[in-house]
Scaffold this active site. Structure first.
Site, PDB file in Angstrom:
ATOM      1  N   GLY A 149      -1.106  -2.746   0.979  1.00 45.02           N
ATOM      2  CA  GLY A 149      -2.379  -2.661   0.270  1.00 45.02           C
ATOM      3  C   GLY A 149      -2.119  -2.757  -1.224  1.00 45.02           C
ATOM      4  N   PHE A 157     -14.648   9.617  -7.802  1.00 41.22           N
ATOM      5  CA  PHE A 157     -14.237  10.631  -8.762  1.00 41.22           C
ATOM      6  C   PHE A 157     -14.234  10.040 -10.170  1.00 41.22           C
ATOM      7  CE2 PHE A 157     -12.657  12.030  -4.710  1.00 41.22           C
ATOM      8  CZ  PHE A 157     -12.919  13.393  -4.721  1.00 41.22           C
ATOM      9  N   ASN A 175      -1.582   1.819   4.882  1.00 42.48           N
ATOM     10  CA  ASN A 175      -2.807   1.079   5.181  1.00 42.48           C
ATOM     11  C   ASN A 175      -2.721   0.576   6.620  1.00 42.48           C
ATOM     12  OD1 ASN A 175      -4.368   0.483   2.402  1.00 42.48           O
ATOM     13  ND2 ASN A 175      -2.163   0.597   2.053  1.00 42.48           N
ATOM     14  N   THR A 230       0.047   5.925   0.617  1.00 43.36           N
ATOM     15  CA  THR A 230      -0.685   5.838   1.873  1.00 43.36           C
ATOM     16  C   THR A 230      -0.195   4.668   2.709  1.00 43.36           C
ATOM     17  OG1 THR A 230      -2.421   4.483   0.867  1.00 43.36           O
ATOM     18  CG2 THR A 230      -2.779   6.864   0.929  1.00 43.36           C
ATOM     19  N   TYR A 268       6.317  -0.201   6.796  1.00 39.82           N
ATOM     20  CA  TYR A 268       5.541  -1.435   6.712  1.00 39.82           C
ATOM     21  C   TYR A 268       5.870  -2.335   7.901  1.00 39.82           C
ATOM     22  CZ  TYR A 268       3.948  -0.410   1.986  1.00 39.82           C
ATOM     23  OH  TYR A 268       3.331   0.164   0.895  1.00 39.82           O
ATOM     24  N   GLU A 294      -6.668   4.435   5.505  1.00 41.42           N
ATOM     25  CA  GLU A 294      -5.442   4.777   4.783  1.00 41.42           C
ATOM     26  C   GLU A 294      -5.019   6.192   5.157  1.00 41.42           C
ATOM     27  OE1 GLU A 294      -5.313   2.703   0.564  1.00 41.42           O
ATOM     28  OE2 GLU A 294      -7.074   3.996   0.759  1.00 41.42           O
TER      29      GLU A 294
END
Length: 297
Positions: free
Chosen positions: A180, A272, A193, A191, A254, A243
Site C-alpha cells: 500500500g 483526525f 494491506n 499495517t 508481503y 489494513e
C-alpha cells in the site's frame, strides 16, 4: 447419502444438519455427501440481488469436509440446473452421483417447481429410487436466528460478536498481503494491506476492529484492523481498504496469504486533524486490543 444446499458460512444450523447427515449415512452404510453450488443461486436468477459470500468455494468445501463429510459435489448453478424440476434433479443425483438417500434440511426446497412439503419430496423419491429423510430443526436456544442472511446482516451492522454466535466461529476473510502507501510505518503503526482472495466475499461495516491474524506458518497474532477510506491520510473517494496492524510483529509477509478473524467492533472510522492525533488514537486502540487479548503493554 446426500444433502443439498448453498452452505454459505457453514453456520451452526449447517453443522447440525451435517452431523445428522454423517450419522444417518453411516447407519445406512452410505457415504455422507454434500451437493452444493459453485456460485450462489441468486447470482444466476437475479445477479443484482445476489448477496456477498461469507466463504469462498474452497473455504466452504474445507469446512464441510471438516464436519466428517466424505464427498462434496460442486455443481455450476447454470440455466440448465435452474430449470430442472425436483424430479429431474433427483433423477440426476441418483443416476450421476449414486445418491440413494437424501436428507432434506428444515424448510429446504429444490427444483423450479418447488414441491410443497417433505411428503411431496418423499413421493418423488419413491418414484426415483431415492429415500428422502427429514432433518431435525435446530433450535436457537436464545441465540439470534441461525441463517446465513442473519450473519451477513450482523457483519454489515458492525456486530461481529453476534455474527460469530450464528456462525459458531468468528467471521474470517482470507486475503493476500499487498503493498500500500506504507504511511502507517511512518507513525509507528505499520499495517498489512489485505486484498481478499474472493472478490465476492462480504466486507464488514467500515470501522476499527479487534481481530486476529493467522500467518502462513500457523501462528496467530492479535491485531487492530481498519476497514474504510483512511480519511486522515487519503482522499474520501479512495477505495475501501482492509489494513491490519499486527501487534508485536515485524516480519515481512508481503505476498503471503493470511486469515483475518473479526472479533470485536471498537469504533467508527473518522478523520483526525493531524498525524499526531491519529497516532494517539492508534495507541489507544492498540491498548484496547491488548486488553481484549489480556496482553501486557
Amino acid at each position: 447419502m446426500a444433502t443439498i444446499g448453498t452452505f454459505d458460512g457453514v453456520h451452526r444450523g449447517h453443522r447440525a444438519l451435517l452431523s445428522q447427515l454423517v450419522a444417518d449415512a453411516r447407519m445406512r452404510g452410505l457415504a455422507p455427501t454434500v451437493v452444493t453450488f459453485a456460485t450462489h443461486p441468486r447470482r444466476a436468477i437475479s445477479p443484482g440481488e445476489a448477496p456477498p459470500m461469507l466463504m469462498s468455494v474452497r473455504q466452504r468445501a474445507d469446512a464441510i469436509m471438516s464436519a466428517g463429510v466424505e464427498d462434496v459435489v460442486m455443481l455450476p448453478f447454470n440455466d440448465r440446473l435452474r430449470m430442472m424440476s425436483a424430479r429431474e434433479f433427483m433423477v440426476m443425483l441418483h443416476r450421476d452421483y449414486a445418491v440413494d438417500a437424501l436428507l432434506m434440511g428444515f424448510n429446504n426446497a429444490f427444483g423450479h417447481d418447488r414441491p410443497c412439503g417433505l411428503d411431496a419430496y418423499r413421493a418423488i423419491g419413491r418414484e426415483t429410487g431415492v429415500e428422502v429423510v427429514g432433518a431435525q430443526e435446530l433450535t436457537s436456544d436464545g441465540c439470534p436466528r441461525i441463517c446465513s442472511s442473519q450473519a451477513r446482516a450482523f457483519l454489515q451492522q458492525a456486530r461481529p460478536e453476534e455474527a460469530a454466535q450464528v456462525l459458531g466461529a468468528p467471521y474470517r476473510i482470507r486475503g493476500r498481503v499487498v503493498h500500500g502507501k506504507e504511511l502507517g510505518r511512518t507513525i509507528g503503526f505499520p499495517t498489512a494491506n489485505i486484498l481478499p482472495l474472493d472478490p465476492e466475499c462480504l466486507i464488514p461495516a467500515k470501522g476499527v476492529y479487534a481481530a486476529s491474524v493467522t500467518l502462513p506458518d500457523g501462528s496467530v497474532h492479535p491485531a487492530m484492523l481498519n476497514i474504510g477510506h483512511r480519511p486522515s491520510v487519503d482522499s474520501p473517494n479512495a477505495p475501501v481498504s482492509i489494513e491490519a496492524h499486527i501487534l508485536d510483529f515485524s516480519g515481512d509477509i508481503y505476498g503471503s496469504t493470511v486469515d483475518v478473524d473479526f472479533l470485536r467492533y471498537m469504533r467508527p472510522e473518522r478523520k483526525f486533524p493531524s498525524l499526531d492525533a491519529l497516532r494517539r488514537q492508534l495507541q489507544e486502540d492498540a491498548g484496547a486490543v491488548r486488553g481484549i487479548f489480556h496482553l501486557n503493554n
